[in-house]
Design a protein around this motif. Structure first.
Motif, short mmCIF file in Angstrom:
data_model
loop_
_atom_site.label_atom_id
_atom_site.label_comp_id
_atom_site.label_asym_id
_atom_site.label_seq_id
_atom_site.Cartn_x
_atom_site.Cartn_y
_atom_site.Cartn_z
N ALA A 249 0.83 -1.20 0.00
CA ALA A 249 0.00 0.00 0.00
C ALA A 249 0.86 1.25 0.00
CB ALA A 249 -0.94 -0.01 1.21
N LEU A 250 1.87 1.28 0.86
CA LEU A 250 2.75 2.44 0.93
C LEU A 250 3.52 2.63 -0.38
CD1 LEU A 250 3.74 4.78 2.59
CD2 LEU A 250 5.46 3.27 3.59
N ALA A 251 3.97 1.54 -0.97
CA ALA A 251 4.68 1.63 -2.25
C ALA A 251 3.76 2.18 -3.34
CB ALA A 251 5.22 0.26 -2.66
N LEU A 252 2.50 1.75 -3.33
CA LEU A 252 1.54 2.24 -4.34
C LEU A 252 1.26 3.72 -4.14
CD1 LEU A 252 -0.93 -0.79 -4.44
CD2 LEU A 252 0.55 -0.02 -6.31
N VAL A 253 1.10 4.15 -2.89
CA VAL A 253 0.87 5.58 -2.62
C VAL A 253 2.09 6.40 -3.05
CG1 VAL A 253 0.56 7.31 -0.81
CG2 VAL A 253 -0.84 5.26 -0.81
N ASP A 254 3.27 5.90 -2.74
CA ASP A 254 4.48 6.61 -3.15
C ASP A 254 4.57 6.71 -4.68
OD1 ASP A 254 5.28 7.10 -0.56
OD2 ASP A 254 6.64 5.37 -0.46
N GLU A 255 4.13 5.67 -5.37
CA GLU A 255 4.11 5.70 -6.84
C GLU A 255 3.15 6.77 -7.35
OE1 GLU A 255 2.71 2.69 -10.34
OE2 GLU A 255 3.80 1.81 -8.65
N VAL A 256 1.97 6.85 -6.73
CA VAL A 256 1.00 7.89 -7.11
C VAL A 256 1.63 9.27 -6.92
CG1 VAL A 256 -1.21 8.98 -6.55
CG2 VAL A 256 -1.04 6.49 -6.58
N LEU A 257 2.26 9.46 -5.76
CA LEU A 257 2.84 10.77 -5.46
C LEU A 257 4.04 11.11 -6.34
CD1 LEU A 257 2.45 10.71 -1.59
CD2 LEU A 257 1.18 12.13 -3.23
N SER A 258 4.73 10.10 -6.83
CA SER A 258 5.84 10.40 -7.74
C SER A 258 5.33 10.91 -9.08
CB SER A 258 6.71 9.16 -7.94
OG SER A 258 6.08 8.20 -8.75
N ARG A 259 4.14 10.46 -9.49
CA ARG A 259 3.55 10.91 -10.76
C ARG A 259 2.65 12.12 -10.58
NH1 ARG A 259 1.14 5.26 -12.43
NH2 ARG A 259 -0.03 6.03 -10.69
N HIS A 260 2.05 12.23 -9.40
CA HIS A 260 1.09 13.32 -9.10
C HIS A 260 1.44 13.90 -7.72
CE1 HIS A 260 -1.43 11.66 -12.36
NE2 HIS A 260 -1.16 10.49 -11.83
N PRO A 261 2.52 14.67 -7.63
CA PRO A 261 3.03 15.10 -6.32
C PRO A 261 2.09 15.99 -5.51
CG PRO A 261 4.30 16.09 -8.11
CD PRO A 261 3.36 15.12 -8.73
N THR A 262 1.08 16.56 -6.12
CA THR A 262 0.17 17.42 -5.37
C THR A 262 -1.19 16.76 -5.15
OG1 THR A 262 -0.60 18.50 -7.39
CG2 THR A 262 1.27 19.53 -6.24
N HIS A 263 -1.27 15.46 -5.36
CA HIS A 263 -2.56 14.76 -5.22
C HIS A 263 -2.91 14.63 -3.74
CE1 HIS A 263 -5.96 12.48 -6.50
NE2 HIS A 263 -5.62 11.46 -5.72
N LEU A 264 -3.84 15.45 -3.29
CA LEU A 264 -4.18 15.54 -1.88
C LEU A 264 -4.68 14.22 -1.31
CD1 LEU A 264 -4.46 17.27 0.63
CD2 LEU A 264 -6.75 17.93 -0.16
N LYS A 265 -5.51 13.51 -2.03
CA LYS A 265 -6.07 12.26 -1.52
C LYS A 265 -4.94 11.26 -1.20
CE LYS A 265 -9.96 11.30 -3.11
NZ LYS A 265 -11.16 11.01 -3.85
N ALA A 266 -3.94 11.17 -2.05
CA ALA A 266 -2.81 10.27 -1.79
C ALA A 266 -2.05 10.71 -0.54
CB ALA A 266 -1.89 10.21 -3.00
N TRP A 267 -1.87 12.00 -0.37
CA TRP A 267 -1.17 12.50 0.82
C TRP A 267 -1.98 12.19 2.07
CZ3 TRP A 267 3.68 13.39 1.25
CH2 TRP A 267 4.42 13.86 0.16
N VAL A 268 -3.28 12.35 2.01
CA VAL A 268 -4.12 12.08 3.18
C VAL A 268 -4.03 10.61 3.57
CG1 VAL A 268 -6.52 11.94 3.98
CG2 VAL A 268 -5.71 13.99 2.80
N TYR A 269 -4.12 9.72 2.60
CA TYR A 269 -4.07 8.29 2.91
C TYR A 269 -2.67 7.85 3.34
CZ TYR A 269 -8.84 7.30 1.54
OH TYR A 269 -10.20 7.25 1.48
#
Length: 76
Positions: free
Chosen positions: A55-75
């Motif tokens: 889960a953490l690796a997937l969230v980090d992947e999202v943030l690497s492509r979309h660094p300002t994605h608030l939902k990913a940061w919240v989760y």
């Protein structure tokens, strides 16, 4: 409709209906493989089925492509 699929995924997660959430999430990622919300929900689902490292690796992947994605940061 991607928004509907993500919304239904979120509702199913809230109801703890993981099977349904996974089905909607798979459809959403098929429709839009790079969608940040769908990818974030995939991470949430991984955490809910006992895979916190994935889960953490997937969230980090999202943030690497979309660094300002608030939902990913919240989760995260």
């Amino acid at each position: 409709d991607l928004d509907a699929l993500n919304g239904l995924t979120e509702l199913a997660i809230g109801e703890r209906d993981l099977s349904t959430a996974m089905q909607y999430n798979q459809k959403a990622t098929t429709v839009a493989p790079d969608d940040a919300d769908a990818a974030t929900y995939k991470a949430v689902l991984a955490a809910m089925v006992g895979m916190p490292d994935r889960a953490l690796a997937l969230v980090d992947e999202v943030l690497s492509r979309h660094p300002t994605h608030l939902k990913a940061w919240v989760y995260k």
